[in-house]
Design a protein around this motif. Structure first.
Motif, PDB file in Angstrom:
ATOM      1  N   GLU A 110       0.825  -1.208   0.000  1.00  0.00           N
ATOM      2  CA  GLU A 110       0.000   0.000   0.000  1.00  0.00           C
ATOM      3  C   GLU A 110       0.861   1.261   0.000  1.00  0.00           C
ATOM      4  O   GLU A 110       0.543   2.230  -0.702  1.00  0.00           O
ATOM      5  N   PHE A 111       1.927   1.263   0.776  1.00  0.00           N
ATOM      6  CA  PHE A 111       2.801   2.436   0.800  1.00  0.00           C
ATOM      7  C   PHE A 111       3.491   2.632  -0.545  1.00  0.00           C
ATOM      8  O   PHE A 111       3.614   3.763  -1.033  1.00  0.00           O
ATOM      9  N   ALA A 112       3.944   1.546  -1.154  1.00  0.00           N
ATOM     10  CA  ALA A 112       4.637   1.646  -2.443  1.00  0.00           C
ATOM     11  C   ALA A 112       3.700   2.164  -3.526  1.00  0.00           C
ATOM     12  O   ALA A 112       4.029   3.100  -4.268  1.00  0.00           O
ATOM     13  N   VAL A 113       2.518   1.582  -3.627  1.00  0.00           N
ATOM     14  CA  VAL A 113       1.560   1.986  -4.654  1.00  0.00           C
ATOM     15  C   VAL A 113       1.089   3.416  -4.426  1.00  0.00           C
ATOM     16  O   VAL A 113       1.030   4.224  -5.358  1.00  0.00           O
ATOM     17  N   SER A 114       0.772   3.760  -3.178  1.00  0.00           N
ATOM     18  CA  SER A 114       0.278   5.102  -2.881  1.00  0.00           C
ATOM     19  C   SER A 114       1.341   6.162  -3.155  1.00  0.00           C
ATOM     20  O   SER A 114       1.029   7.242  -3.675  1.00  0.00           O
ATOM     21  N   SER A 115       2.596   5.863  -2.820  1.00  0.00           N
ATOM     22  CA  SER A 115       3.671   6.836  -3.031  1.00  0.00           C
ATOM     23  C   SER A 115       3.892   7.094  -4.515  1.00  0.00           C
ATOM     24  O   SER A 115       3.978   8.249  -4.956  1.00  0.00           O
ATOM     25  N   VAL A 116       3.968   6.027  -5.304  1.00  0.00           N
ATOM     26  CA  VAL A 116       4.178   6.186  -6.746  1.00  0.00           C
ATOM     27  C   VAL A 116       2.975   6.861  -7.388  1.00  0.00           C
ATOM     28  O   VAL A 116       3.120   7.733  -8.249  1.00  0.00           O
ATOM     29  N   ARG A 117       1.771   6.475  -6.952  1.00  0.00           N
ATOM     30  CA  ARG A 117       0.557   7.090  -7.502  1.00  0.00           C
ATOM     31  C   ARG A 117       0.519   8.580  -7.221  1.00  0.00           C
ATOM     32  O   ARG A 117       0.151   9.387  -8.079  1.00  0.00           O
ATOM     33  N   LEU A 118       0.933   8.983  -6.009  1.00  0.00           N
ATOM     34  CA  LEU A 118       0.931  10.392  -5.632  1.00  0.00           C
ATOM     35  C   LEU A 118       1.876  11.195  -6.518  1.00  0.00           C
ATOM     36  O   LEU A 118       1.539  12.285  -6.990  1.00  0.00           O
ATOM     37  N   VAL A 119       3.056  10.644  -6.762  1.00  0.00           N
ATOM     38  CA  VAL A 119       4.040  11.334  -7.601  1.00  0.00           C
ATOM     39  C   VAL A 119       3.518  11.490  -9.022  1.00  0.00           C
ATOM     40  O   VAL A 119       3.582  12.574  -9.616  1.00  0.00           O
ATOM     41  N   VAL A 120       2.985  10.409  -9.578  1.00  0.00           N
ATOM     42  CA  VAL A 120       2.511  10.449 -10.966  1.00  0.00           C
ATOM     43  C   VAL A 120       1.306  11.371 -11.105  1.00  0.00           C
ATOM     44  O   VAL A 120       1.211  12.153 -12.055  1.00  0.00           O
ATOM     45  N   ASN A 121       0.382  11.292 -10.157  1.00  0.00           N
ATOM     46  CA  ASN A 121      -0.811  12.140 -10.241  1.00  0.00           C
ATOM     47  C   ASN A 121      -0.465  13.618 -10.144  1.00  0.00           C
ATOM     48  O   ASN A 121      -1.057  14.459 -10.817  1.00  0.00           O
ATOM     49  N   SER A 122       0.510  13.960  -9.300  1.00  0.00           N
ATOM     50  CA  SER A 122       0.850  15.369  -9.108  1.00  0.00           C
ATOM     51  C   SER A 122       1.729  15.903 -10.230  1.00  0.00           C
ATOM     52  O   SER A 122       1.590  17.060 -10.630  1.00  0.00           O
ATOM     53  N   GLU A 123       2.611  15.052 -10.774  1.00  0.00           N
ATOM     54  CA  GLU A 123       3.541  15.519 -11.802  1.00  0.00           C
ATOM     55  C   GLU A 123       2.973  15.363 -13.212  1.00  0.00           C
ATOM     56  O   GLU A 123       2.990  16.295 -14.006  1.00  0.00           O
ATOM     57  N   ALA A 124       2.478  14.161 -13.516  1.00  0.00           N
ATOM     58  CA  ALA A 124       2.008  13.878 -14.879  1.00  0.00           C
ATOM     59  C   ALA A 124       0.506  14.033 -15.038  1.00  0.00           C
ATOM     60  O   ALA A 124      -0.002  13.955 -16.149  1.00  0.00           O
ATOM     61  N   LYS A 125      -0.221  14.220 -13.931  1.00  0.00           N
ATOM     62  CA  LYS A 125      -1.682  14.364 -13.965  1.00  0.00           C
ATOM     63  C   LYS A 125      -2.346  13.147 -14.608  1.00  0.00           C
ATOM     64  O   LYS A 125      -3.320  13.256 -15.351  1.00  0.00           O
ATOM     65  N   ILE A 126      -1.807  11.973 -14.324  1.00  0.00           N
ATOM     66  CA  ILE A 126      -2.316  10.733 -14.904  1.00  0.00           C
ATOM     67  C   ILE A 126      -2.802   9.834 -13.775  1.00  0.00           C
ATOM     68  O   ILE A 126      -2.114   9.667 -12.768  1.00  0.00           O
ATOM     69  N   VAL A 127      -3.989   9.256 -13.963  1.00  0.00           N
ATOM     70  CA  VAL A 127      -4.546   8.341 -12.982  1.00  0.00           C
ATOM     71  C   VAL A 127      -4.683   6.968 -13.631  1.00  0.00           C
ATOM     72  O   VAL A 127      -5.358   6.823 -14.647  1.00  0.00           O
ATOM     73  N   ILE A 128      -4.011   5.967 -13.065  1.00  0.00           N
ATOM     74  CA  ILE A 128      -4.140   4.601 -13.549  1.00  0.00           C
ATOM     75  C   ILE A 128      -5.363   3.981 -12.871  1.00  0.00           C
ATOM     76  O   ILE A 128      -5.411   3.890 -11.653  1.00  0.00           O
ATOM     77  N   PRO A 129      -6.380   3.579 -13.632  1.00  0.00           N
ATOM     78  CA  PRO A 129      -7.595   3.049 -13.007  1.00  0.00           C
ATOM     79  C   PRO A 129      -7.349   1.699 -12.338  1.00  0.00           C
ATOM     80  O   PRO A 129      -6.394   0.985 -12.661  1.00  0.00           O
ATOM     81  N   ALA A 130      -8.213   1.392 -11.382  1.00  0.00           N
ATOM     82  CA  ALA A 130      -8.124   0.100 -10.701  1.00  0.00           C
ATOM     83  C   ALA A 130      -8.324  -1.031 -11.701  1.00  0.00           C
ATOM     84  O   ALA A 130      -9.150  -0.929 -12.607  1.00  0.00           O
ATOM     85  N   ASN A 131      -7.553  -2.095 -11.559  1.00  0.00           N
ATOM     86  CA  ASN A 131      -7.705  -3.231 -12.459  1.00  0.00           C
ATOM     87  C   ASN A 131      -8.360  -4.399 -11.731  1.00  0.00           C
ATOM     88  O   ASN A 131      -8.586  -4.356 -10.525  1.00  0.00           O
ATOM     89  N   TYR A 132      -8.633  -5.461 -12.486  1.00  0.00           N
ATOM     90  CA  TYR A 132      -9.372  -6.579 -11.902  1.00  0.00           C
ATOM     91  C   TYR A 132      -8.558  -7.301 -10.838  1.00  0.00           C
ATOM     92  O   TYR A 132      -9.126  -7.906  -9.922  1.00  0.00           O
ATOM     93  N   LEU A 133      -7.226  -7.229 -10.942  1.00  0.00           N
ATOM     94  CA  LEU A 133      -6.393  -7.878  -9.923  1.00  0.00           C
ATOM     95  C   LEU A 133      -6.586  -7.216  -8.563  1.00  0.00           C
ATOM     96  O   LEU A 133      -6.651  -7.897  -7.534  1.00  0.00           O
ATOM     97  N   GLY A 134      -6.674  -5.892  -8.563  1.00  0.00           N
ATOM     98  CA  GLY A 134      -6.930  -5.181  -7.320  1.00  0.00           C
ATOM     99  C   GLY A 134      -8.294  -5.520  -6.749  1.00  0.00           C
ATOM    100  O   GLY A 134      -8.458  -5.631  -5.520  1.00  0.00           O
ATOM    101  N   LYS A 135      -9.271  -5.695  -7.632  1.00  0.00           N
ATOM    102  CA  LYS A 135     -10.614  -6.053  -7.167  1.00  0.00           C
ATOM    103  C   LYS A 135     -10.637  -7.464  -6.588  1.00  0.00           C
ATOM    104  O   LYS A 135     -11.295  -7.725  -5.575  1.00  0.00           O
ATOM    105  N   VAL A 136      -9.905  -8.387  -7.245  1.00  0.00           N
ATOM    106  CA  VAL A 136      -9.807  -9.750  -6.707  1.00  0.00           C
ATOM    107  C   VAL A 136      -9.128  -9.731  -5.347  1.00  0.00           C
ATOM    108  O   VAL A 136      -9.538 -10.435  -4.415  1.00  0.00           O
ATOM    109  N   LYS A 137      -8.093  -8.900  -5.218  1.00  0.00           N
ATOM    110  CA  LYS A 137      -7.406  -8.761  -3.930  1.00  0.00           C
ATOM    111  C   LYS A 137      -8.359  -8.296  -2.840  1.00  0.00           C
ATOM    112  O   LYS A 137      -8.379  -8.840  -1.734  1.00  0.00           O
ATOM    113  N   THR A 138      -9.175  -7.298  -3.163  1.00  0.00           N
ATOM    114  CA  THR A 138     -10.130  -6.767  -2.182  1.00  0.00           C
ATOM    115  C   THR A 138     -11.154  -7.819  -1.777  1.00  0.00           C
ATOM    116  O   THR A 138     -11.447  -7.997  -0.580  1.00  0.00           O
TER     117      THR A 138
END
Length: 201
Positions: A110-138
């Motif tokens: 969670e820390f790794a994904v959240s940290s990388v997501r924060l950097v990409v969202n703030s710098e590149a303004k890109i959001v990678i949508p949730a995939n089915y693997l994340g849904k299976v995990k949940t």
């Protein structure tokens, strides 16, 4: 942003989820009190359902806010990590070590994904949508926690073999699935984000 928009229904559900999480964790830890397993499982399922509802409502009625985007994943992490710590507290034998490993892997993921997501969202303004693997995990997390709490009660019935009580099959299987998809979904997310992190603007 007005306070009314910030406190829309999805965000209220998220806040309710955060408020219910400590209660759920406390109930799960009270293993010596009758029926706390079933009550804890019910509370965990209820909180998990609100997690699914707030996202669907926010997308359907265009109620997505920055406040919600910040708070929703935070609420998820509180619930999952808090519940895992409660399960460690009340577990015995070989499963204690397994749960510690699961918790460490989950926190790192969670820390790794959240940290990388924060950097990409703030710098590149890109959001990678949730995939089915994340849904299976949940889903596997929900099945695992509920089976951990409920299955031992069912296996105490007189016609159930003792070996199943010692090695509950649904709990063990859902634990394995949950651990595998926690790792795989995290790696997939990181792989999706890495091209934007490594690109030099």
């Amino acid at each position: 942003m007005s306070n009314g928009k910030k406190m829309n229904l999805p965000n209220r559900l998220t806040l309710a989820r955060i408020a219910l999480t400590p209660i759920c964790v406390a109930v799960i830890m009270l293993s010596s009190v009758p029926f706390t397993d079933l009550i804890g499982a019910f509370l965990f399922l209820l909180i998990a359902i609100t997690d699914m509802l707030d996202g669907k409502i926010a997308r359907k009625y265009d109620l997505i806010t920055n406040f919600g985007k910040f708070l929703d994943p935070l609420a998820d992490k509180f619930l999952v990590v808090g519940t895992y710590l409660a399960l460690i507290y009340r577990s015995e034998g070989y499963f204690t070590l397994a749960l510690i490993i699961m918790t460490i892997v989950t926190i790192f993921r969670e820390f790794a994904v959240s940290s990388v997501r924060l950097v990409v969202n703030s710098e590149a303004k890109i959001v990678i949508p949730a995939n089915y693997l994340g849904k299976v995990k949940t889903v596997s997390q929900i099945v695992f926690v509920i089976s951990f709490l409920v299955e031992p009660t069912l296996l105490r019935l007189p016609f159930i073999p003792d070996v199943l009580a010692e090695y509950p099959p649904i709990t063990i299987a859902s634990f394995a699935v949950c651990l595998v998809f926690t790792v795989i979904s995290g790696l997939v997310y990181l792989r999706s984000y890495m091209p934007y992190v490594s690109s030099d603007k």
